[in-house]
Design an enzyme around this catalytic site. Structure first.
Site, PDB file in Angstrom:
ATOM      1  N   GLY A  12      -3.131  -1.121  -3.652  1.00 18.66           N
ATOM      2  CA  GLY A  12      -2.927   0.301  -3.966  1.00 18.66           C
ATOM      3  C   GLY A  12      -1.552   0.506  -4.576  1.00 18.66           C
ATOM      4  N   ASN A  13      -0.601  -0.348  -4.150  1.00 22.71           N
ATOM      5  CA  ASN A  13       0.754  -0.260  -4.710  1.00 22.71           C
ATOM      6  C   ASN A  13       0.804  -0.750  -6.148  1.00 22.71           C
ATOM      7  OD1 ASN A  13       2.260   0.824  -2.507  1.00 22.71           O
ATOM      8  ND2 ASN A  13       1.893  -1.077  -1.436  1.00 22.71           N
ATOM      9  N   LYS A 130      -1.728   0.795  13.092  1.00 20.21           N
ATOM     10  CA  LYS A 130      -1.560   0.887  11.637  1.00 20.21           C
ATOM     11  C   LYS A 130      -0.965   2.250  11.259  1.00 20.21           C
ATOM     12  CE  LYS A 130      -2.437  -0.029   7.218  1.00 20.21           C
ATOM     13  NZ  LYS A 130      -1.691  -1.026   6.471  1.00 20.21           N
ATOM     14  N   LYS A 215      -7.710  -4.098   3.313  1.00 20.73           N
ATOM     15  CA  LYS A 215      -8.493  -4.242   2.081  1.00 20.73           C
ATOM     16  C   LYS A 215      -8.695  -5.701   1.686  1.00 20.73           C
ATOM     17  CE  LYS A 215      -5.751  -4.968  -1.860  1.00 20.73           C
ATOM     18  NZ  LYS A 215      -4.756  -5.778  -1.328  1.00 20.73           N
ATOM     19  N   LYS A 277      -2.904 -11.555   3.267  1.00 24.22           N
ATOM     20  CA  LYS A 277      -3.469 -12.057   2.014  1.00 24.22           C
ATOM     21  C   LYS A 277      -3.817 -13.542   2.142  1.00 24.22           C
ATOM     22  CE  LYS A 277      -1.050  -8.674  -0.860  1.00 24.22           C
ATOM     23  NZ  LYS A 277      -0.985  -7.715   0.220  1.00 24.22           N
TER      24      LYS A 277
END
Length: 314
Positions: A12-13, A130, A215, A277
């Site tokens: 999103g960044n 979160k 995500k 990731k």
């Protein structure tokens, strides 16, 4: 190189290149740059599924809701995720179509509003951690705790923030829709923001949950269920590094899942940044035996053809 099915997760960044320029126009321009690199992969004959983050964008929606709470209903978090899937999907669809027009191609592009199944028994629902949305005063935090049932925590002396559960994704509800579109050569944007968190009850009925799914984990699950040849996570750096930001920083070209696990155990990757990731890629590679890649948007094409990025193999 034969035609491959590639699942690409973009942050999103990565739609916000500069924190001072966060307008919708600025986000479109960032989307256009990423789309240009993805278009080259499609031009080379590959089938592509794009997943994207939405952290900053959900934050903007929540902030608007905060300012208008005296005159308008609040927006549940699952609806915020759906809103961003539509808005970011639209930007990526338009950007991809425009990039294809430039190179004389006209493939179909579609966004699938994607629900992702989670479990109410996931431990994160009992202990939400979160952080989402912007900082609040203690009075605002108390107001939301009483009126909306929010869990708010003090954050390093900078104010209070709402925290929500981040449950593990179990299944992609629209996976067959995505498969059908791919079978008809459509480029698919799906699983945005980790997907809309839903729970399926004993009767098979779905209902939304106020939570945030990572995500990269959701994209890894989608890549596994589609048996993608390649799972790519696009991030802010061209290659994964050991000792990041230190004088003895070392870039990684190709590593095995075993080496990746060793580096994780040694604490090389920051939680909330590179760690999820690498974990998502390792999970995909171990499940499928196929290849995972981490790189930045500018090197998506180069990672396939020019040795750019960090490859993770079994």
């Amino acid at each position: 190189m034969d035609s491959k099915l590639i699942v690409i997760a973009i942050g999103g960044n990565s739609l916000i290149e500069d924190p001072k320029h966060v307008t919708v126009e600025a986000q479109y321009e960032a989307a256009r740059k990423t789309a240009a690199h993805i278009a080259k992969l499609v031009q080379a004959g590959h089938r592509v599924v794009i997943a994207h983050g939405n952290g900053p964008q959900v934050g903007f929606i929540l902030l608007r809701a905060e300012f208008s709470r005296s005159i308008l209903h609040s927006v549940p978090l699952d609806s915020c995720v759906a809103d961003t899937q539509g808005a970011i999907g639209y930007q990526l669809q338009m950007a991809l179509k425009n990039e294809f027009t430039k190179i004389g191609m006209n493939p179909e592009v579609a966004t699938v509003v994607t629900q992702v199944e989670v479990s109410d028994n996931d431990p994160s629902f009992g202990k939400p951690t979160k952080p989402i949305g912007s900082f609040m005063t203690k009075d605002d935090a108390d107001y939301h705790s009483q009126h909306d049932g929010w869990v708010c925590v003090e954050d390093a002396g900078r104010g209070y923030r709402r925290v929500v559960a981040s449950p593990k994704p179990k299944a992609i509800v629209e996976i067959e829709t995505i498969r059908t579109l791919l079978g008809n050569k459509v480029i698919v944007i799906a699983g945005g923001g980790g997907g809309i968190p839903v729970v399926r009850d004993e009767a098979g009925m779905l209902s939304g949950r106020e939570a945030v799914i990572d995500k990269d984990l959701a994209a890894a699950l989608m890549a596994k269920q589609l048996n993608a040849d390649l799972f790519v996570i696009s991030t802010a750096v061209e290659k994964v590094c050991l000792n990041y930001g230190k004088p003895n920083q070392k870039t990684l070209d190709t590593i095995t899942t075993e080496e990746a696990q060793q580096y994780i155990a040694e604490g090389h990757f920051a939680p909330g940044s590179m760690l999820p990731k690498v974990q998502a890629i390792v999970d995909f590679v171990r499940s499928t035996g196929n290849v995972g890649l981490i790189t930045d948007p500018a090197n998506l094409y180069g990672a396939l053809y020019e040795g750019k990025g960090t490859k993770i193999v079994r």
